[in-house]
Design an enzyme around this catalytic site. Structure first.
Site, PDB file in Angstrom:
ATOM      1  CD  GLU A  46      -2.095   1.195   3.054  1.00  0.00           C
ATOM      2  OE1 GLU A  46      -1.781   0.624   3.965  1.00  0.00           O
ATOM      3  OE2 GLU A  46      -3.306   1.922   3.188  1.00  0.00           O
ATOM      4  CE  LYS A 123      -7.379   1.294   4.080  1.00  0.00           C
ATOM      5  NZ  LYS A 123      -5.823   1.785   4.511  1.00  0.00           N
ATOM      6  CB  CYS A 168      -4.299  -1.178   4.555  1.00  0.00           C
ATOM      7  SG  CYS A 168      -3.072  -1.497   6.085  1.00  0.00           S
TER       8      CYS A 168
HETATM    9  N1  ING Z   1      -3.288   0.555   8.572  1.00  0.00           N
HETATM   10  C1  ING Z   1      -3.816  -0.467   9.651  1.00  0.00           C
HETATM   11  C2  ING Z   1      -4.404  -1.589   9.308  1.00  0.00           C
HETATM   12  O1  ING Z   1      -5.599  -1.718   9.340  1.00  0.00           O
HETATM   13  C3  ING Z   1      -5.030  -0.487  11.515  1.00  0.00           C
HETATM   14  C4  ING Z   1      -4.513   0.303  10.656  1.00  0.00           C
HETATM   15  C5  ING Z   1      -4.233  -1.340  12.350  1.00  0.00           C
HETATM   16  C6  ING Z   1      -6.296  -0.513  12.144  1.00  0.00           C
HETATM   17  C7  ING Z   1      -4.520  -2.184  13.510  1.00  0.00           C
HETATM   18  C8  ING Z   1      -6.803  -1.316  13.177  1.00  0.00           C
HETATM   19  C9  ING Z   1      -6.082  -2.007  13.838  1.00  0.00           C
HETATM   20  O2  ING Z   1      -3.568  -2.479   9.226  1.00  0.00           O
HETATM   21  C10 ING Z   1      -3.837   0.747   7.408  1.00  0.00           C
HETATM   22  N2  ING Z   1      -3.167   1.573   6.589  1.00  0.00           N
HETATM   23  O3  ING Z   1      -5.076   0.397   7.308  1.00  0.00           O
END
Ligand code: ING
Length: 301
Positions: A46, A123, A168
């Site tokens: 990403e 996304k 992601c």
């Molecule tokens: N990063 C993280 C992901 O979903 C996140 C944000 C991490 C949300 C952990 C909830 C828990 O992997 C992105 N860019 O979405």
């Protein structure tokens, strides 16, 4: 046997000051290594061209546009498209997209073996928040810089199979996989930038993040009898750690290959797309087993 040799091209950190030209050189080196290992497809993370900028609060979002691409391809990434065509290698990578009419998306594309873009995804599940939140250990401002994707979860025929894209946070949501599963997807490509610590729960560190990464991707693959390739931008960007853990999961939900470092690292595996067929014809034969008359809440609340 429809075998695709896939190279998950995990990338190490990109510092805020690092230019796209340096990043593209790192991506080209990974692509050449992938060619040497017989890859038909290379998958990058990403937002592969820049640092994970949603960690930075910028009052005037127009200033954040410097992190976005207005055209794709463009002269910055042209070397990638030319090298991919020379190697007859398909590729996927994520980038920040600024459309001609001024819309901002967290986007990923997929090309065929000739460097032609055959698929684009924006996304859908944007985590984090839109305003500066001083309580957080660090910001995660995807809702400030991006709009939710408006292309749905499409799939495309490519390389003799059916491919889908996600980005992601999408990988944490079962709906992402199932909408593509209902379209017969055989391989889903997902880039991610995942902070190694939880900004709101400091005791939740990289081990738990890596566990949830594996759990989400393995479940999605198994429950839709498809391959899933999930690729990290990893390491410490300007002091902020991101997890590695790039992995390739087979249609049985088994991890067949996984990164061991937090740097630029190629994870390669020969994936037989026909391995998806048994699950789609038996336990996950959606037409035979699903009862949609009971599923209404999923799309109505
Ligand atoms: N990063 C993280 C992901 O979903 C996140 C944000 C991490 C949300 C952990 C909830 C828990 O992997 C992105 N860019 O979405």
């Amino acid at each position: 046997m429809r075998e695709i040799t896939v190279a998950a091209a995990q990338m190490g950190p990109i510092q805020r000051a690092e230019g796209r030209d340096v990043v593209v050189c790192r991506m080209l080196a990974l692509m050449d290594e992938a060619k040497g290992r017989g890859a038909d497809l290379i998958v990058y993370p990403e937002l592969a061209l820049t640092t994970f900028f949603p960690r930075w609060y910028v009052e005037d979002t127009a200033q954040a546009d410097a992190w976005f691409e207005r055209d794709m391809p463009n002269e910055t990434v042209r070397p990638l498209f030319d090298r991919a065509a020379r190697h007859q290698m398909a590729m996927s990578f994520g980038y920040a997209e600024l459309t001609p009419d001024g819309h901002h998306f967290n986007t990923a594309i997929l090309t065929d073996g000739s460097g032609k873009i055959v698929g684009k995804y924006r996304k859908v599940h944007l985590p984090g928040h839109a305003e500066l939140d001083p309580r957080r250990a660090f910001q995660h401002l995807e809702k400030r810089y991006f709009e939710p994707g408006n292309l749905g979860f499409p799939v495309w025929r490519n390389l003799g199979g059916i491919f889908g894209l996600a980005v992601c946070n999408d990988r944490r949501w079962p709906e992402t996989y199932r909408v593509m599963g209902l379209q017969g997807v055989e391989m889903i490509l997902i880039g991610y930038n995942t902070p190694a610590v939880n900004a709101e729960k400091s005791e939740e560190g990289p081990e738990k993040r890596l566990f949830h990464n594996r759990l989400s991707v393995q479940a999605g693959a198994y429950q839709n009898s498809c391959w899933v390739v999930a690729v990290a931008k990893a390491g410490v960007e300007d002091g902020f750690p991101l997890i590695g853990g790039s992995l390739i999961v087979n249609p049985d939900g088994e991890i067949v290959a996984e990164a061991t470092t937090e740097g630029d690292e190629l994870v390669v595996h020969a994936c037989d797309l026909d391995a998806t067929l048994f699950g789609k014809k038996t336990i996950f034969d959606f037409a035979r087993h699903r009862r949609i008359e009971h599923y209404g809440l999923i799309a109505s609340r």
